[in-house]
Design a protein around this motif. Structure first.
Motif, mmCIF file in Angstrom:
data_model
loop_
_atom_site.group_PDB
_atom_site.id
_atom_site.type_symbol
_atom_site.label_atom_id
_atom_site.label_comp_id
_atom_site.label_asym_id
_atom_site.label_seq_id
_atom_site.Cartn_x
_atom_site.Cartn_y
_atom_site.Cartn_z
ATOM 1 N N GLU A 175 0.828 -1.208 0.000
ATOM 2 C CA GLU A 175 0.000 0.000 0.000
ATOM 3 C C GLU A 175 0.862 1.259 0.000
ATOM 4 O O GLU A 175 0.553 2.240 -0.687
ATOM 5 N N ILE A 176 1.946 1.235 0.768
ATOM 6 C CA ILE A 176 2.855 2.383 0.822
ATOM 7 C C ILE A 176 3.457 2.645 -0.552
ATOM 8 O O ILE A 176 3.474 3.782 -1.044
ATOM 9 N N HIS A 177 3.967 1.583 -1.178
ATOM 10 C CA HIS A 177 4.550 1.741 -2.516
ATOM 11 C C HIS A 177 3.519 2.271 -3.512
ATOM 12 O O HIS A 177 3.820 3.169 -4.313
ATOM 13 N N ASP A 178 2.314 1.729 -3.473
ATOM 14 C CA ASP A 178 1.274 2.131 -4.429
ATOM 15 C C ASP A 178 0.849 3.581 -4.217
ATOM 16 O O ASP A 178 0.675 4.335 -5.191
ATOM 17 N N ARG A 179 0.667 3.981 -2.966
ATOM 18 C CA ARG A 179 0.232 5.352 -2.678
ATOM 19 C C ARG A 179 1.286 6.371 -3.110
ATOM 20 O O ARG A 179 0.967 7.424 -3.659
ATOM 21 N N LEU A 180 2.551 6.058 -2.841
ATOM 22 C CA LEU A 180 3.620 6.970 -3.236
ATOM 23 C C LEU A 180 3.775 7.015 -4.754
ATOM 24 O O LEU A 180 4.059 8.059 -5.332
ATOM 25 N N ALA A 181 3.577 5.872 -5.403
ATOM 26 C CA ALA A 181 3.668 5.827 -6.864
ATOM 27 C C ALA A 181 2.605 6.717 -7.511
ATOM 28 O O ALA A 181 2.878 7.382 -8.526
ATOM 29 N N LYS A 182 1.411 6.737 -6.942
ATOM 30 C CA LYS A 182 0.344 7.585 -7.483
ATOM 31 C C LYS A 182 0.713 9.064 -7.405
ATOM 32 O O LYS A 182 0.259 9.867 -8.214
ATOM 33 N N LYS A 183 1.551 9.401 -6.432
ATOM 34 C CA LYS A 183 2.010 10.792 -6.285
ATOM 35 C C LYS A 183 3.333 11.039 -7.013
ATOM 36 O O LYS A 183 3.914 12.108 -6.908
ATOM 37 N N ARG A 184 3.819 10.011 -7.713
ATOM 38 C CA ARG A 184 5.091 10.079 -8.433
ATOM 39 C C ARG A 184 6.242 10.423 -7.491
ATOM 40 O O ARG A 184 7.127 11.221 -7.812
ATOM 41 N N ILE A 185 6.198 9.780 -6.337
ATOM 42 C CA ILE A 185 7.266 9.920 -5.343
ATOM 43 C C ILE A 185 7.956 8.570 -5.223
ATOM 44 O O ILE A 185 7.291 7.542 -5.048
ATOM 45 N N PHE A 186 9.279 8.566 -5.326
ATOM 46 C CA PHE A 186 10.004 7.303 -5.202
ATOM 47 C C PHE A 186 9.905 6.782 -3.769
ATOM 48 O O PHE A 186 10.052 7.540 -2.801
ATOM 49 N N SER A 187 9.657 5.481 -3.656
ATOM 50 C CA SER A 187 9.517 4.821 -2.356
ATOM 51 C C SER A 187 10.721 3.913 -2.162
ATOM 52 O O SER A 187 10.822 2.858 -2.784
ATOM 53 N N ILE A 188 11.663 4.342 -1.308
ATOM 54 C CA ILE A 188 12.898 3.588 -1.085
ATOM 55 C C ILE A 188 12.745 2.771 0.193
ATOM 56 O O ILE A 188 12.816 3.305 1.300
ATOM 57 N N GLN A 189 12.525 1.495 0.022
ATOM 58 C CA GLN A 189 12.322 0.588 1.160
ATOM 59 C C GLN A 189 13.622 -0.134 1.500
ATOM 60 O O GLN A 189 14.243 -0.754 0.640
ATOM 61 N N ILE A 190 14.032 -0.068 2.760
ATOM 62 C CA ILE A 190 15.191 -0.811 3.244
ATOM 63 C C ILE A 190 14.665 -2.099 3.870
ATOM 64 O O ILE A 190 13.861 -2.072 4.791
ATOM 65 N N THR A 191 15.092 -3.224 3.327
ATOM 66 C CA THR A 191 14.568 -4.504 3.783
ATOM 67 C C THR A 191 15.675 -5.548 3.820
ATOM 68 O O THR A 191 16.743 -5.361 3.236
#
Length: 319
Positions: free
Chosen positions: A123-139
């Motif tokens: 959900e975090i990745h999808d929501r940020l993608a809709k705003k054209r904001i890169f989502s950098i997840q450290i995992t």
């Protein structure tokens, strides 16, 4: 070696990793360690999208973000930090329209505790993608079946017990070139899998051989989801460093925060609130699952070592 050849060699390595790990579906970059990966991705995006000068940071769980913060402060980079009271939805909706990326962690790098569920991660990745904001997840893990949103970037780091080769996984939306990738020494890079050598069944079998009060994550009513490559011990009456020394475990198999100087540990509270407790940090001892695989007697050695340390720590005052 000419710089042209260095770039070509790095490109070939990344292409090979993309094919072997994801059949070419995603782009992959190899790094010597997670710190270099985080720096390269963040600084590369800031240069490439210099007109979007705002950043989102969620420090909870990872020291990598804390390590980058001084660079952003010196450059007076506008940062929007997620507060403890904000939900992810509230935070994302509050982001400035000129936000370049949001960097965040899905697990605690010390305890391995999962901070964000798999459903919420998507959900975090999808929501940020809709705003054209890169989502950098450290995992600490990524499977071949992962589905990335257009603006998703994964920094897949190894355990704190082996902070060596690291991979960054992204889509072709990531146009920013690597700033330092080609100049690394990657001759010894071993990136065969990103899922980690984890065995949840084996971990449960190992943990059952210890008293519940010895295991940090067993203090909860229900054991929280966690990365299954380590056993996290906690003792209120002895030092984790003393246990590591008594067991003779190297830093590749054991991590004890009490071995670190206080000025290092002080900064941990910025990304791990619980670390403000001196008792917690002193008594933590993280041992890799691999150590138990290599030494079948380790489950017996640990209680014996704990008993010995406690015995030697007691004082008997004679009348």
């Amino acid at each position: 070696m000419t710089s042209h050849y260095s770039n070509e060699k790095y490109h070939q390595l990344n292409s090979q990793l993309s094919e072997s790990l994801f059949q070419g579906r995603y782009l992959v970059r190899a790094y010597q360690n997670a710190s270099l990966a985080a720096y390269d991705v963040a600084m590369g995006l800031q240069q490439y999208l210099s007109h979007k000068n705002h950043l989102g940071v969620v420090k909870n769980g990872s020291s990598l973000i804390e390590n980058l913060t001084p660079h952003w402060l010196r450059a007076a980079t506008p940062m929007q930090t997620k507060t403890e009271t904000q939900t992810w939805t509230e935070y994302i909706e509050s982001l400035n329209s000129e936000t370049n990326f949001v960097m965040w962690a899905s697990e605690n790098e010390i305890t391995g505790e999962v901070l964000v569920s798999e459903k919420e991660v998507q959900e975090i990745h999808d929501r940020l993608a809709k705003k054209r904001i890169f989502s950098i997840q450290i995992t600490h893990r990524a499977t071949e079946e992962i589905v990335l949103a257009n603006y998703s970037i994964l920094i897949v780091r190894n355990s704190i017990l082996s902070d060596d080769s690291c991979a960054v996984v992204m889509t072709d939306k990531m146009k920013a070139l690597s700033l330092i990738g080609a100049y690394q020494d990657l001759n010894g890079a071993q990136i065969k899998s990103l899922s980690g050598q984890e065995d949840e069944l084996l971990l449960n079998l190992v943990e059952k051989k210890f008293e519940t009060k010895m295991l940090y994550l067993h203090q909860y009513a229900m054991i929280p989801p966690r990365v299954t490559d380590r056993v996290v011990f906690h003792f209120k009456d002895l030092s984790g460093a003393a246990l590591q020394e008594e067991l003779g475990l190297t830093d590749f198999h054991c991590f004890a925060p009490s071995r670190y100087p206080f000025w290092v540990l002080q900064s941990w509270k910025n990304w791990w609130k619980e670390s403000e407790s001196e008792i917690l940090l002193r008594g933590l001892c993280i041992i890799s699952l691999d150590a138990f695989i290599k030494d079948d007697d380790l489950t017996l050695k640990i209680p014996n070592a704990v008993e010995k340390i406690r015995r030697l720590s007691q004082w008997n005052v004679l009348p």
